[in-house]
Write an enzyme that holds these catalytic residues in place. Structure first.
Site, short mmCIF file in Angstrom:
data_model
loop_
_atom_site.label_atom_id
_atom_site.label_comp_id
_atom_site.label_asym_id
_atom_site.label_seq_id
_atom_site.Cartn_x
_atom_site.Cartn_y
_atom_site.Cartn_z
N HIS A 1 29.51 31.56 40.47
CA HIS A 1 30.22 31.54 39.18
C HIS A 1 30.04 30.16 38.55
O HIS A 1 30.13 29.13 39.23
CB HIS A 1 31.72 31.76 39.39
CG HIS A 1 32.11 33.16 39.71
ND1 HIS A 1 31.22 34.20 39.86
CD2 HIS A 1 33.35 33.71 39.91
CE1 HIS A 1 31.89 35.32 40.14
NE2 HIS A 1 33.18 35.05 40.17
N ASN B 1 30.92 32.04 44.57
CA ASN B 1 32.19 32.75 44.44
C ASN B 1 32.58 33.50 45.71
O ASN B 1 33.76 33.74 45.94
CB ASN B 1 32.15 33.73 43.26
CG ASN B 1 30.98 34.70 43.34
OD1 ASN B 1 29.83 34.28 43.26
ND2 ASN B 1 31.27 35.97 43.53
N LYS C 1 44.92 35.73 34.90
CA LYS C 1 45.01 35.22 36.29
C LYS C 1 44.71 33.73 36.33
O LYS C 1 45.37 32.97 37.06
CB LYS C 1 43.98 35.93 37.19
CG LYS C 1 44.30 37.35 37.56
CD LYS C 1 43.11 37.93 38.35
CE LYS C 1 43.16 39.42 38.46
NZ LYS C 1 41.88 39.99 38.93
N SER D 1 33.13 53.49 57.68
CA SER D 1 32.25 52.49 58.30
C SER D 1 32.44 52.38 59.81
O SER D 1 31.93 51.43 60.42
CB SER D 1 32.53 51.11 57.70
OG SER D 1 32.43 51.15 56.32
N GLN E 1 30.48 34.63 35.13
CA GLN E 1 30.79 35.10 36.48
C GLN E 1 29.75 36.09 36.99
O GLN E 1 29.38 37.04 36.30
CB GLN E 1 32.18 35.74 36.49
CG GLN E 1 33.28 34.73 36.17
CD GLN E 1 34.69 35.29 36.19
OE1 GLN E 1 35.49 34.97 35.33
NE2 GLN E 1 35.03 36.11 37.17
N GLY F 1 31.23 39.13 42.22
CA GLY F 1 32.68 39.09 42.03
C GLY F 1 33.27 40.48 41.88
O GLY F 1 34.47 40.66 42.03
N GLY G 1 32.37 44.35 53.68
CA GLY G 1 32.23 43.99 52.26
C GLY G 1 31.61 42.63 52.07
O GLY G 1 31.33 41.90 53.02
N ASN G 2 31.38 42.28 50.80
CA ASN G 2 30.79 40.98 50.45
C ASN G 2 31.60 39.82 51.02
O ASN G 2 31.06 38.90 51.63
CB ASN G 2 30.79 40.81 48.92
CG ASN G 2 29.60 41.48 48.27
OD1 ASN G 2 28.61 41.78 48.93
ND2 ASN G 2 29.69 41.70 46.96
N CYS H 1 38.57 34.02 42.32
CA CYS H 1 37.39 33.16 42.54
C CYS H 1 37.21 32.11 41.44
O CYS H 1 36.90 30.95 41.73
CB CYS H 1 36.14 34.02 42.65
SG CYS H 1 36.13 35.46 41.59
N PRO I 1 26.06 52.40 32.88
CA PRO I 1 27.13 51.54 33.40
C PRO I 1 28.14 52.35 34.20
O PRO I 1 28.49 53.46 33.80
CB PRO I 1 27.77 50.97 32.13
CG PRO I 1 26.77 51.15 31.06
CD PRO I 1 25.95 52.34 31.42
N1 LIG Z 1 33.87 39.04 45.49
C1 LIG Z 1 34.58 37.99 45.09
O1 LIG Z 1 34.06 37.00 44.51
C2 LIG Z 1 36.05 37.95 45.35
C3 LIG Z 1 36.70 36.77 45.11
C4 LIG Z 1 38.08 36.71 45.33
C5 LIG Z 1 38.73 37.84 45.78
N2 LIG Z 1 38.05 39.00 46.00
C6 LIG Z 1 38.80 40.15 46.50
O2 LIG Z 1 38.43 40.43 47.85
C7 LIG Z 1 38.54 41.83 48.10
C8 LIG Z 1 37.20 42.36 48.63
O3 LIG Z 1 36.17 42.12 47.69
P1 LIG Z 1 34.64 42.35 48.04
O4 LIG Z 1 33.90 41.71 46.92
O5 LIG Z 1 34.32 41.96 49.44
O6 LIG Z 1 34.53 43.97 47.92
P2 LIG Z 1 33.43 44.94 48.55
O7 LIG Z 1 32.15 44.24 48.77
O8 LIG Z 1 33.45 46.14 47.66
O9 LIG Z 1 34.05 45.34 50.00
C9 LIG Z 1 35.25 46.04 50.11
C10 LIG Z 1 35.68 46.10 51.57
O10 LIG Z 1 36.96 46.73 51.65
C11 LIG Z 1 36.89 47.81 52.56
N3 LIG Z 1 37.83 48.86 52.16
C12 LIG Z 1 37.99 49.40 50.93
N4 LIG Z 1 38.97 50.32 50.96
C13 LIG Z 1 39.43 50.36 52.23
C14 LIG Z 1 40.43 51.11 52.90
N5 LIG Z 1 41.18 52.04 52.28
N6 LIG Z 1 40.64 50.87 54.22
C15 LIG Z 1 39.90 49.97 54.87
N7 LIG Z 1 38.94 49.22 54.30
C16 LIG Z 1 38.71 49.42 52.99
C17 LIG Z 1 35.46 48.28 52.49
O11 LIG Z 1 35.15 49.01 53.65
P3 LIG Z 1 34.02 50.18 53.61
O12 LIG Z 1 32.68 49.46 53.64
O13 LIG Z 1 34.32 50.95 54.84
O14 LIG Z 1 34.23 50.94 52.33
C18 LIG Z 1 34.74 46.93 52.45
O15 LIG Z 1 34.69 46.37 53.75
C19 LIG Z 1 38.99 42.47 46.76
O16 LIG Z 1 40.40 42.56 46.77
C20 LIG Z 1 38.55 41.44 45.74
O17 LIG Z 1 39.32 41.50 44.57
C21 LIG Z 1 36.71 39.07 45.82
#
Ligand SMILES: NC(=O)c1ccc[n+]([C@@H]2O[C@H](COP(=O)([O-])OP(=O)(O)OC[C@H]3O[C@@H](n4cnc5c(N)ncnc54)[C@H](OP(=O)(O)O)[C@@H]3O)[C@@H](O)[C@H]2O)c1
Length: 340
Positions: free
Chosen positions: A243, A316, A215, A40, A157, A161, A12-13, A130, A186
């Site tokens: 952000h 972020n 939050k 994956s 934002q 995010g 993921g990101n 974030c 959308p």
């Molecule tokens: N982006 C931000 O700015 C930010 C900031 C603070 C907190 N967060 C939090 O960080 C977390 C990840 O965010 P992200 O932006 O990185 O999301 P993302 O880009 O959508 O990536 C999600 C990741 O979670 C994995 N995943 C999802 N469901 C899963 C499962 N059942 N078992 C194992 N792996 C699973 C995905 O794997 P696959 O590729 O295999 O689907 C991927 O590696 C979230 O909780 C988000 O709220 C994000």
């Protein structure tokens, strides 16, 4: 002697950034595992000069691993974080699941590094939202000097995010505006995000605010000071990463804008870019890939006795998530899980 570290959500990101930042900051890693969903399995991710093959979280055994940096949604975290923590591996979690749990510390190292030591109750440490992370880095030195009474914050934002699907939606919709044969309705967002702004992030609460706004209130109180009053309006904008926040801050004591600028310049994690001329401020595209929280447009609010306005921008995916998680891992190593 280094640590055995697990990255959960490595595709993921945030997960990819955690791998980058561990390598950039030369975190002492002896062994590293990259996990994601079964979808994956075998996907390659980079860790410094190395390439790691992603393993399946569902079948991974956390026994013998020191720390696991989680970046998956709350539902999957609920299932797997207790397994990791129960196996003796300290969880540093990016989801919102544990942030408000009194037995789990919520940490931004520039603000409350010592709180990390509270991890022992559940073997879990939470990373804030974030928008909160970059804001409390900016507020901390000002609060220490003049005691903050109230903050009014409006956020701008970026779509990252909302995960990688959010970035894809902005990209696809933007292309579709120029090539109208393909319609991209959308899906991740509630309205068109390309060439638009959306005053709605996360679900609506009973009082008309959104969960993202709630939050920011709850997390500022837990990390910085429960006495601070805060009201937020959180807005999604068509920016890929970074952000921005416009902050209006009311203090108990008078704080001159020049002194505030000096305090912010000296504070950890902050870069001040504040020239009162064309371009003498920071915008989100300039902060991408950086560690710093950038502050610009510091100025007195003449409508308050003790008020300041400022502009705060950060990556972020870094300070808002991956960097903060790695900084927590560093503090955990220094204060608790000492090696060597
Ligand atoms: N982006 C931000 O700015 C930010 C900031 C603070 C907190 N967060 C939090 O960080 C977390 C990840 O965010 P992200 O932006 O990185 O999301 P993302 O880009 O959508 O990536 C999600 C990741 O979670 C994995 N995943 C999802 N469901 C899963 C499962 N059942 N078992 C194992 N792996 C699973 C995905 O794997 P696959 O590729 O295999 O689907 C991927 O590696 C979230 O909780 C988000 O709220 C994000």
């Amino acid at each position: 002697m280094g640590y055995k570290v697990v990255i959960v959500g490595a595709t993921g990101n945030v997960g990819r950034e955690m791998l980058n930042i561990l390598a950039e900051r030369e975190f002492p890693v002896d062994e590293i595992a990259a996990l994601a969903s079964r979808r994956s399995l075998g996907t390659e991710v980079s860790f410094g000069d190395r390439t790691l093959k992603t393993q399946d979280l569902a079948t991974f055994d956390f026994t013998g691993w020191d720390m696991a940096l989680f970046a998956i949604g709350s539902d999957a975290t609920k299932e797997y974080a207790p397994k990791a923590a129960g196996a003796g591996c300290v969880v540093i979690d990016n989801s919102s699941l544990y942030r408000y749990d009194p037995d789990v510390p919520l940490v931004v190292p520039e603000v409350n590094a010592d709180a990390v030591l509270g991890y022992t109750k559940k073997n879990i440490i939470a990373n804030p939202n974030c928008s909160t992370a970059q804001m409390v880095v900016a507020l901390k030195p000002l609060h220490d000097r003049a005691r903050i009474k109230r903050v009014v914050v409006s956020t701008y934002q970026s779509v990252s995010g909302a995960g990688k699907e959010g970035m894809d939606e902005l990209w696809d919709q933007t292309k579709a505006v120029y090539n109208p044969v393909s319609d991209v309705p959308p899906s991740k967002f509630t309205k068109q995000i390309a060439f638009n702004v959306i005053p709605h992030i996360d679900v609506f609460m009973e009082d008309g605010s959104t969960k993202e706004e709630w939050k920011m209130v709850a997390e500022t109180k837990k990390i910085l000071d429960p006495k601070i009053k805060l009201t937020a309006t959180c807005v999604r904008v068509p920016v890929f990463v970074g952000h921005s926040e416009a902050l209006n801050i009311e203090f108990e004591e008078f704080l001159d804008e020049d002194e505030a600028r000096d305090l912010l310049r000296e504070a950890p994690g902050i870069m001040v870019i504040d020239k009162r001329e064309d371009g003498g401020y920071i915008t989100p595209v300039e902060c991408v890939g950086d560690f710093a929280t950038y502050i610009s447009r510091i100025r007195q609010d003449s409508t308050l006795d003790n008020g300041l306005n400022l502009w705060c921008v950060s990556d972020n995916l870094r300070k808002g998530a991956a960097l903060n998680a790695v900084q927590i891992a560093e503090v955990l190593g220094q204060k608790a899980l000492k090696k060597g």
